[in-house]
Design a protein around this motif. Sequence first.
Motif, PDB file in Angstrom:
ATOM      1  N   GLY A 157      48.858  21.515  45.966  1.00 26.37           N
ATOM      2  CA  GLY A 157      48.288  22.328  44.905  1.00 26.37           C
ATOM      3  C   GLY A 157      47.324  23.368  45.434  1.00 26.37           C
ATOM      4  O   GLY A 157      47.284  24.504  44.951  1.00 26.37           O
ATOM      5  N   ARG A 158      46.526  22.995  46.446  1.00 24.79           N
ATOM      6  CA  ARG A 158      45.551  23.923  47.007  1.00 24.79           C
ATOM      7  C   ARG A 158      46.240  25.095  47.701  1.00 24.79           C
ATOM      8  O   ARG A 158      45.836  26.255  47.535  1.00 24.79           O
ATOM      9  N   LEU A 159      47.295  24.806  48.471  1.00 21.89           N
ATOM     10  CA  LEU A 159      47.981  25.893  49.165  1.00 21.89           C
ATOM     11  C   LEU A 159      48.767  26.763  48.179  1.00 21.89           C
ATOM     12  O   LEU A 159      48.837  27.987  48.344  1.00 21.89           O
ATOM     13  N   ALA A 160      49.327  26.145  47.131  1.00 24.40           N
ATOM     14  CA  ALA A 160      49.995  26.931  46.084  1.00 24.40           C
ATOM     15  C   ALA A 160      48.997  27.878  45.431  1.00 24.40           C
ATOM     16  O   ALA A 160      49.319  29.039  45.147  1.00 24.40           O
ATOM     17  N   ASP A 161      47.781  27.396  45.188  1.00 22.94           N
ATOM     18  CA  ASP A 161      46.727  28.241  44.624  1.00 22.94           C
ATOM     19  C   ASP A 161      46.472  29.467  45.502  1.00 22.94           C
ATOM     20  O   ASP A 161      46.341  30.585  45.011  1.00 22.94           O
ATOM     21  N   VAL A 162      46.374  29.232  46.801  1.00 21.37           N
ATOM     22  CA  VAL A 162      46.074  30.323  47.725  1.00 21.37           C
ATOM     23  C   VAL A 162      47.185  31.374  47.694  1.00 21.37           C
ATOM     24  O   VAL A 162      46.922  32.573  47.612  1.00 21.37           O
ATOM     25  N   LEU A 163      48.439  30.925  47.737  1.00 24.21           N
ATOM     26  CA  LEU A 163      49.566  31.863  47.726  1.00 24.21           C
ATOM     27  C   LEU A 163      49.612  32.652  46.421  1.00 24.21           C
ATOM     28  O   LEU A 163      49.858  33.866  46.422  1.00 24.21           O
ATOM     29  N   LEU A 164      49.363  31.983  45.301  1.00 21.89           N
ATOM     30  CA  LEU A 164      49.360  32.669  44.006  1.00 21.89           C
ATOM     31  C   LEU A 164      48.214  33.668  43.918  1.00 21.89           C
ATOM     32  O   LEU A 164      48.366  34.762  43.370  1.00 21.89           O
ATOM     33  N   CYS A 165      47.068  33.292  44.453  1.00 15.39           N
ATOM     34  CA  CYS A 165      45.917  34.188  44.435  1.00 15.39           C
ATOM     35  C   CYS A 165      46.204  35.440  45.267  1.00 15.39           C
ATOM     36  O   CYS A 165      45.903  36.559  44.844  1.00 15.39           O
ATOM     37  N   LEU A 166      46.794  35.253  46.441  1.00 14.45           N
ATOM     38  CA  LEU A 166      47.135  36.393  47.293  1.00 14.45           C
ATOM     39  C   LEU A 166      48.107  37.327  46.581  1.00 14.45           C
ATOM     40  O   LEU A 166      47.946  38.549  46.604  1.00 14.45           O
ATOM     41  N   ALA A 167      49.110  36.739  45.924  1.00 16.89           N
ATOM     42  CA  ALA A 167      50.134  37.539  45.255  1.00 16.89           C
ATOM     43  C   ALA A 167      49.597  38.232  44.009  1.00 16.89           C
ATOM     44  O   ALA A 167      49.841  39.428  43.794  1.00 16.89           O
ATOM     45  N   GLN A 168      48.850  37.504  43.184  1.00 22.68           N
ATOM     46  CA  GLN A 168      48.482  38.004  41.866  1.00 22.68           C
ATOM     47  C   GLN A 168      47.137  38.735  41.821  1.00 22.68           C
ATOM     48  O   GLN A 168      46.956  39.633  41.003  1.00 22.68           O
ATOM     49  N   ARG A 169      46.213  38.367  42.694  1.00 19.67           N
ATOM     50  CA  ARG A 169      44.866  38.924  42.583  1.00 19.67           C
ATOM     51  C   ARG A 169      44.432  39.749  43.791  1.00 19.67           C
ATOM     52  O   ARG A 169      43.508  40.545  43.688  1.00 19.67           O
ATOM     53  N   ILE A 170      45.079  39.543  44.935  1.00 27.35           N
ATOM     54  CA  ILE A 170      44.728  40.330  46.116  1.00 27.35           C
ATOM     55  C   ILE A 170      45.690  41.502  46.294  1.00 27.35           C
ATOM     56  O   ILE A 170      45.300  42.666  46.237  1.00 27.35           O
ATOM     57  N   TYR A 171      46.980  41.186  46.494  1.00 28.36           N
ATOM     58  CA  TYR A 171      47.966  42.233  46.757  1.00 28.36           C
ATOM     59  C   TYR A 171      48.685  42.703  45.499  1.00 28.36           C
ATOM     60  O   TYR A 171      49.308  43.764  45.499  1.00 28.36           O
TER      61      TYR A 171
END
Length: 231
Positions: A157-171
């Motif tokens: 769940g933690r790594l899924a959070d990171v990937l989603l954050c990178l996709a949706q809020r960073i890039y």
Amino acid sequence: MPKSVVFNGCSVGENPLCCFDELSNEEVSFFEENSVEVNYKRGETICKQGSFASHIMVLKKGLAKIYLENGNDSLILKILPAINIIGLPALFDGNSVFPYSAQTYMDCTIKLIEINAFKSLIEKNALFASKIISMLAENSVIINGRFFCLTKKQTYGRLADVLLCLAQRIYKTDKFPLQLTRKDLAEIASMSIESTTRILTKFKEDGLIIIHPKFIEITNIDKLTEISQIG
């Protein structure tokens, strides 16, 4: 759920620098007169936890992390893409030091604004001050979400959070450049590099992501979101 309430984000989602749109031409000139632009290389320290806070910093270009330090241990509070402000907690009366450290993930361009000049703009411009308060409030929500993620979710769940954050809020795209190393991703998700690599491989085998030498693409965002939610 309202857009501003985020329990799995690692970064702000909107453009924080919209606060500067509230400044008059005279105030913009004052802002420029009391600031200087500095270039930082990858891995350089932007500010150090506990050091005297003489400036508020605007991240104009690059990617950085905000983190707490305690001896040899550290905890990442959030990651910041370009167009973000660093050091706002130092504006509080009675606090003259940075409560966290900041470091670059890649080459960055940062505008340093003399802190008393920044405070002067807040005192004189109510709309500008309102936007700053809104940013501080959103930062609190993000930090709360980070602590919930790190204390209540399992590694997947933690790594899924990171990937989603990178996709949706960073890039802001499902296909984003691989500018963070496995070590960086592990640090953000608060897990070992070995576990990070193993879970990324599992996500790839399950068809959730595609890993290329220079980018990652999320191919099943619904499933990755489900993993994020169930922790």
